[in-house]
Write a protein that holds these residues in place. Structure first.
Motif, PDB file in Angstrom:
ATOM      1  N   GLN A 204       1.110   4.220  -2.791  1.00  0.00           N
ATOM      2  CA  GLN A 204       0.970   5.619  -2.385  1.00  0.00           C
ATOM      3  C   GLN A 204       2.147   6.451  -2.888  1.00  0.00           C
ATOM      4  O   GLN A 204       1.962   7.542  -3.425  1.00  0.00           O
TER       5      GLN A 204
ATOM      6  N   GLN B 218       2.197   9.428  -5.632  1.00  0.00           N
ATOM      7  CA  GLN B 218       2.755  10.754  -5.330  1.00  0.00           C
ATOM      8  C   GLN B 218       3.676  11.199  -6.460  1.00  0.00           C
ATOM      9  O   GLN B 218       3.613  12.340  -6.901  1.00  0.00           O
TER      10      GLN B 218
ATOM     11  N   ARG C 288       0.835  -1.211   0.000  1.00  0.00           N
ATOM     12  CA  ARG C 288       0.000   0.000   0.000  1.00  0.00           C
ATOM     13  C   ARG C 288       0.868   1.259   0.000  1.00  0.00           C
ATOM     14  O   ARG C 288       0.564   2.242  -0.666  1.00  0.00           O
ATOM     15  N   ARG C 289       1.936   1.229   0.757  1.00  0.00           N
ATOM     16  CA  ARG C 289       2.852   2.385   0.802  1.00  0.00           C
ATOM     17  C   ARG C 289       3.529   2.590  -0.552  1.00  0.00           C
ATOM     18  O   ARG C 289       3.689   3.719  -1.002  1.00  0.00           O
TER      19      ARG C 289
END
Length: 171
Positions: free
Chosen positions: A143, A147, A139-140
């Motif tokens: 993300q 970004q 998930r990171r």
């Protein structure tokens, strides 16, 4: 304000950037290939499924131009793709209530059911693809890549244009 990589990147320190570009391209290509192989027995392309799923996750529908950007394909390719998915009965056109000139695509009830069925078929593939990566890390990663994508989109107008527009279109 915290310092970012781009604030101090000298040309000789740009290996990370090229590594990101090639790694992201390679991962995306491999994942799409794996999805295509998994869904081939169903007669469904990876592009058809990804279109369906992107539209399924959108709150108020997505225009064809937005869909082209999300999928990283041309608007001409998107037209044929949307038509194929529409003919399957998975999506339908919808006028944006805030801007009646804007046509969006939304998922039908049949499309929602098909999305769930295909997600279940792809679950074993997701487990294999993420082998060794914790859910939180995955998930990171998404993300962080989002970004980078947002920053790229925001700075696209700030990048000086070149005569090689085809190279920008391929990326």
């Amino acid at each position: 304000m915290s310092e970012t990589i781009a604030d101090n990147a000298a040309p000789e320190e740009m290996d990370w950037f090229l590594s990101l570009a090639t790694t992201a391209w390679s991962i995306g290509r491999q994942l799409r290939r794996d999805i295509a192989l998994q869904l081939a027995p169903e007669g469904i392309t990876a592009e058809d499924f990804l279109t369906l799923h992107l539209l399924q996750t959108a709150q108020n529908g997505v225009s064809q131009v937005e869909l082209a950007e999300l999928l990283g394909i041309s608007t001409a390719q998107t037209s044929g793709l949307v038509e194929r998915v529409r003919q399957r009965g998975w999506i339908t056109p919808h006028r944006d209530p805030q801007d009646r000139r804007r046509q969006c695509w939304i998922v039908t009830n049949e499309g929602r059911a098909e999305d769930q069925r295909l997600l279940a078929l792809l679950q074993p593939l997701a487990l294999i693809s993420a082998r060794g990566l914790a859910l939180e890390d995955g998930r990171r990663l998404v993300q962080l890549l989002g970004q980078v994508t947002s920053l790229e989109a925001a700075s696209a107008t700030a990048v000086p244009s070149t005569d090689n527009t085809e190279a920008r279109r391929v990326a």
